[in-house]
Design an enzyme around this catalytic site. Sequence first.
Site, short mmCIF file in Angstrom:
data_model
loop_
_atom_site.label_atom_id
_atom_site.label_comp_id
_atom_site.label_asym_id
_atom_site.label_seq_id
_atom_site.Cartn_x
_atom_site.Cartn_y
_atom_site.Cartn_z
N HIS A 161 0.74 -1.28 0.01
CA HIS A 161 0.14 0.02 0.15
C HIS A 161 1.01 1.20 -0.01
O HIS A 161 0.81 2.14 0.93
CB HIS A 161 -1.11 -0.07 1.16
CG HIS A 161 -1.87 -0.93 1.05
ND1 HIS A 161 -3.10 -0.98 2.12
CD2 HIS A 161 -2.02 -2.12 0.42
CE1 HIS A 161 -3.82 -2.22 1.73
NE2 HIS A 161 -3.37 -2.73 0.88
N GLU A 254 -13.37 1.57 -4.14
CA GLU A 254 -14.03 3.22 -4.32
C GLU A 254 -13.53 3.82 -5.42
O GLU A 254 -12.23 3.77 -5.57
CB GLU A 254 -13.87 4.02 -3.13
CG GLU A 254 -14.27 3.44 -1.89
CD GLU A 254 -14.34 4.38 -0.61
OE1 GLU A 254 -13.86 5.31 -0.51
OE2 GLU A 254 -14.93 3.89 0.28
N TYR A 264 -11.81 10.92 3.65
CA TYR A 264 -12.68 9.87 2.96
C TYR A 264 -12.99 8.67 3.89
O TYR A 264 -13.19 7.55 3.56
CB TYR A 264 -11.94 9.52 1.72
CG TYR A 264 -12.24 10.68 0.69
CD1 TYR A 264 -13.32 10.81 -0.17
CD2 TYR A 264 -11.39 11.75 0.76
CE1 TYR A 264 -13.39 11.97 -0.69
CE2 TYR A 264 -11.59 13.00 -0.07
CZ TYR A 264 -12.58 12.81 -1.09
OH TYR A 264 -12.68 14.05 -1.79
N TYR A 275 -10.68 -9.56 5.15
CA TYR A 275 -10.57 -10.83 4.65
C TYR A 275 -10.70 -12.03 5.36
O TYR A 275 -10.40 -12.15 6.54
CB TYR A 275 -8.99 -10.91 4.02
CG TYR A 275 -8.48 -9.86 3.17
CD1 TYR A 275 -8.79 -9.91 1.70
CD2 TYR A 275 -7.87 -8.44 3.51
CE1 TYR A 275 -8.66 -8.63 0.90
CE2 TYR A 275 -7.84 -7.72 2.58
CZ TYR A 275 -7.93 -7.74 1.53
OH TYR A 275 -7.64 -6.66 0.46
#
Lengths: 382, 382
Positions: A161, A254, A264, A275
């Site tokens: 990420h 998104e 957000y 998961y």
Amino acid sequence: MKHITVTLTQMLTLMACLAGLNRGLSAQESEAVKSEAETFTIETITENLDVPWAMTFLSENTALVTEREAGSLYKLDVTSGQRDVIQGLPDILRDRPISSGIFDVRAHPNFSENGWIYMAYGVGTVEGNGLAVDRFKLANNTIQSRERLFEATPMIAGKWHFGGRLVLADGYLYISTGDGYDHSALAQDLSAHAGKILRLHEDGRVPDDNPFINQQEALPEIWAYGVRNPQGMALEPETGVVWWNEHGPQGGDEINRASKGTNYGWPIITYGEEYGGGPIGDGITHKDGMEQPTYYWVPSIAPSGMTFYNGSVFPKWQGNAFVGALALTHINRLVIEDGRVLHEERLLADKGWRVRFVEQGPDGYIYFGVDDGMIMRLVPSQ
Amino acid sequence: MKHITVTLTQMLTLMACLAGLNRGLSAQESEAVKSEAETFTIETITENLDVPWAMTFLSENTALVTEREAGSLYKLDVTSGQRDVIQGLPDILRDRPISSGIFDVRAHPNFSENGWIYMAYGVGTVEGNGLAVDRFKLANNTIQSRERLFEATPMIAGKWHFGGRLVLADGYLYISTGDGYDHSALAQDLSAHAGKILRLHEDGRVPDDNPFINQQEALPEIWAYGVRNPQGMALEPETGVVWWNEHGPQGGDEINRASKGTNYGWPIITYGEEYGGGPIGDGITHKDGMEQPTYYWVPSIAPSGMTFYNGSVFPKWQGNAFVGALALTHINRLVIEDGRVLHEERLLADKGWRVRFVEQGPDGYIYFGVDDGMIMRLVPSQ
């Protein structure tokens, strides 16, 4: 374990059959594909790349291409498929198992005049790493005049990420950063760059009108926050609005518009779940002060690079957003009107291609790269 | 033609097998269905109706139900499945092949105090027909005090596309009318009721603030126009906005918000195409002065009745719209925020049910009717 005995003749027949199948697939690629609004063929520009992650055009037929994990940068001739290696790269973090390397590369909108190229990549070590953004020029396929514009703080022991998309618009440089996966709380922390959309001047200075510039403890580069893993970001040419997309956790991918100072919501609100199932955090999708997405996908398509189309060769696609999808292999076409998604179409879903980026060429064709190592383009057909 | 010979034993085995299959399907209906946000079971309330088209609750356990083509109206006890025939119906056009009969039935929001029931149905002849709307009361399951509130003008030789949904909101009665299929130009003609969203006071008077009230030649009941075949219309409780959906031609089914005086473009602009392919009209999707849909489906789902959910037993569905789908048999769940569609989920798509209406019960359960003649409900499960 069961053993299968085959004769040489059987093996040769099998190999001939597989070869035929392969030829069949190649032929299929150049057949016309009729989609909802446009009909096109697929042309392969180059093959055998190691996960092409980004593409930016320098001229009508020349583009730069990144390989994320290998940390390579190439100049690609899209007419011949010829690739030249760019030399003089900076130090790039590319140690497995960290999901780092080179992320985005973008030519300045006035590249033909000023020669600037922007690149996002991972820096640091296994123990402390983050995103960096440089700009540079090219001479003889070698990096020159390189300037460091941004480096994430604090460095974190992240593995996944990184985010890493760039948009240049109206003199500003937008940078998307991920939450470092194990550090998702940082997405709500204005003293960290992780999990944000950032905004700089295109020379790296911080704009005076950034939303948190006067807020003690907040990093001044932050434009929007509460972001998870934004692997796609693009300028909507018609409106000047920067859109970005991101992987949710399981479900809840998104697409959003990057509004000044907006939260957000990650990891507080999400339409995804852990998961293996079960709620994330409080398992809520709404909270005061936290923005809803513009649109979301459940189950996950795993969105990657995106672009808006404003070319002339696909007139019925003008104004549409195109988003690469990894998990649900396809190119996602979104019909957008006044900031809302009117319709979604999934192009090339039968191909099994994990699409990493989608880019409009100066020729108006739509270029895209896939994990199988190809860069291809969509060309209009009757 | 090949003949198959079976023994009696084989036939009995086959029949036993089919019976077992049938039991299996019934059992499956009561198993928990895990959807994205909620888990539920499906309960069958009643069966053997001839295309139930609408349902409206009169009390906690009592509802009215229409059969469109048969032109029947029933009072249904949702706890027992017991149906009583309502007597004293007006003259209803139900001559094949005209796709007429009884369309919507709605109890007034204050039904328990005033007893008013509203009903839309086809009137006239094969040569000249259209939609009518009455209101009435019930005594001993017989229609009393019936008043004609609306009758379409001009009558046309229509076979399909009557529209026929009703919404009662804030003292107003909204009526959706179709374009008569062969008369699509009327949808742009303000001197005809066909292809419109209409707005009256709930007693049938025309409101002074309707958009075309002072326009010579225009019919004063018109609220919005450029509509094709609106078989679903519902009030969004949170905002007071009336939404409607409609079948497009091949593709281009739409959901819209009914804004005052707005032209929704049919048959000039559409995202659909002629049956069998090819453009409709100029084949355009945009035109100045014509509104884009809020969301559209390609390929056609064939949307029918719709509702917004604001009950408490499915908390994660609050604010969502539910739309029945005929062609792509399912219940379409739309997540809606500030007038835009954030997400779409297709519930029960594996059942093969052509869903005609979706209605929230006073108990918060979601009731729906299907062409196979059943009325069922979704009940929360763990």
